[in-house]
Scaffold this motif. Structure first.
Motif, PDB file in Angstrom:
ATOM      1  N   THR A 183       0.903  -1.041  -0.183  1.00  0.00           N
ATOM      2  CA  THR A 183      -0.019   0.048   0.107  1.00  0.00           C
ATOM      3  C   THR A 183       0.787   1.207   0.016  1.00  0.00           C
ATOM      4  OG1 THR A 183      -0.052  -0.113   2.365  1.00  0.00           O
ATOM      5  CG2 THR A 183      -1.691  -1.172   1.475  1.00  0.00           C
ATOM      6  N   SER A 184       0.279   2.196  -0.625  1.00  0.00           N
ATOM      7  CA  SER A 184       1.195   3.581  -0.562  1.00  0.00           C
ATOM      8  C   SER A 184       0.988   4.401   0.416  1.00  0.00           C
ATOM      9  CB  SER A 184       1.058   4.341  -1.861  1.00  0.00           C
ATOM     10  OG  SER A 184      -0.406   4.525  -2.480  1.00  0.00           O
ATOM     11  N   ARG A 191      -1.701   0.257 -14.239  1.00  0.00           N
ATOM     12  CA  ARG A 191      -2.024   0.279 -12.909  1.00  0.00           C
ATOM     13  C   ARG A 191      -2.444   1.834 -12.572  1.00  0.00           C
ATOM     14  NH1 ARG A 191      -2.335  -4.493 -11.245  1.00  0.00           N
ATOM     15  NH2 ARG A 191      -1.489  -4.384  -9.276  1.00  0.00           N
ATOM     16  N   ASN A 230      -3.971   4.200  -9.040  1.00  0.00           N
ATOM     17  CA  ASN A 230      -4.146   4.599  -7.678  1.00  0.00           C
ATOM     18  C   ASN A 230      -5.665   4.413  -7.269  1.00  0.00           C
ATOM     19  OD1 ASN A 230      -2.267   4.615  -5.399  1.00  0.00           O
ATOM     20  ND2 ASN A 230      -3.844   6.225  -5.067  1.00  0.00           N
ATOM     21  N   ASP A 237      -8.190   4.976  -3.761  1.00  0.00           N
ATOM     22  CA  ASP A 237      -8.409   5.153  -2.424  1.00  0.00           C
ATOM     23  C   ASP A 237      -9.487   4.357  -1.771  1.00  0.00           C
ATOM     24  OD1 ASP A 237      -6.277   7.076  -2.160  1.00  0.00           O
ATOM     25  OD2 ASP A 237      -7.688   8.708  -2.644  1.00  0.00           O
ATOM     26  N   SER A 285      -4.485   3.718   0.342  1.00  0.00           N
ATOM     27  CA  SER A 285      -4.035   3.747  -1.024  1.00  0.00           C
ATOM     28  C   SER A 285      -3.381   2.671  -1.457  1.00  0.00           C
ATOM     29  CB  SER A 285      -3.375   5.234  -1.141  1.00  0.00           C
ATOM     30  OG  SER A 285      -4.174   6.370  -1.088  1.00  0.00           O
ATOM     31  N   MET A 286      -3.647   2.295  -2.782  1.00  0.00           N
ATOM     32  CA  MET A 286      -2.795   1.111  -3.302  1.00  0.00           C
ATOM     33  C   MET A 286      -3.156   0.998  -4.825  1.00  0.00           C
ATOM     34  SD  MET A 286      -5.078  -2.289  -2.575  1.00  0.00           S
ATOM     35  CE  MET A 286      -6.719  -2.346  -2.602  1.00  0.00           C
ATOM     36  N   GLU A 287      -2.294   0.365  -5.584  1.00  0.00           N
ATOM     37  CA  GLU A 287      -2.394   0.403  -6.809  1.00  0.00           C
ATOM     38  C   GLU A 287      -3.262  -0.996  -7.311  1.00  0.00           C
ATOM     39  OE1 GLU A 287       1.280   0.491  -8.965  1.00  0.00           O
ATOM     40  OE2 GLU A 287       1.282   2.485  -8.724  1.00  0.00           O
ATOM     41  N   GLU A 293     -12.333   7.089  -6.175  1.00  0.00           N
ATOM     42  CA  GLU A 293     -11.626   7.113  -7.416  1.00  0.00           C
ATOM     43  C   GLU A 293     -11.914   6.164  -8.490  1.00  0.00           C
ATOM     44  OE1 GLU A 293      -7.469   7.618  -9.734  1.00  0.00           O
ATOM     45  OE2 GLU A 293      -9.094   8.865  -8.920  1.00  0.00           O
TER      46      GLU A 293
END
Lengths: 83, 83
Positions: A36-37, B2, B4, B6, B48-50, B83
């Motif tokens: 995860t970012s 990819r 991003n 949320d 948050s992740m891809e 998103e």
């Protein structure tokens, strides 16, 4: 007349406050193959209570946060009154 | 490609599971002069992740819940993809 209000209080860390728990969860997720970012945590309190009007309900919820639910040094809180 | 995403994960106790923490907070609020007719707690993870698409992001978040974020015996979880 007293009415019932449903209130949702959301407690988060203030910007700039370190979140070691969030970092630990993020690392654990990465180790499981879920990178995860960003990861942040929040606490929700869903509360029903009586009040004379919406303004009073919101003010009471803010006092609850200041007195007990949040730590004003490190937390910010949002109060949402429903109904 | 990819992208991003949320994601907000909300963890709550399953109906019927006792919530001693919620009861303790409710009692403490009452002692401070804030009676409530209901109080329940929830945990939020903002992540948050891809992912390749929205469906994949939601599926990953569900796996995170099953593997780490929630205890499937006592918790239910909701996943909301933004998103």
């Amino acid at each position: 007349m007293r009415m019932n209000f449903d209130i949702e209080v959301r407690i988060t860390l203030k910007p700039g406050i370190l979140d070691p728990e969030g970092r630990a969860i993020q690392h654990a997720l990465a180790d499981l193959g879920f990178p995860t970012s960003r990861l942040s945590t929040a606490r929700i309190f869903s509360i029903s209570m009586e009040a004379g009007d919406r303004t009073e309900a919101e003010e009471k919820a803010r006092q609850m946060c200041e007195r007990l639910l949040a730590n004003p040094v490190i937390h910010r809180y949002e109060v949402e009154v429903r109904e």
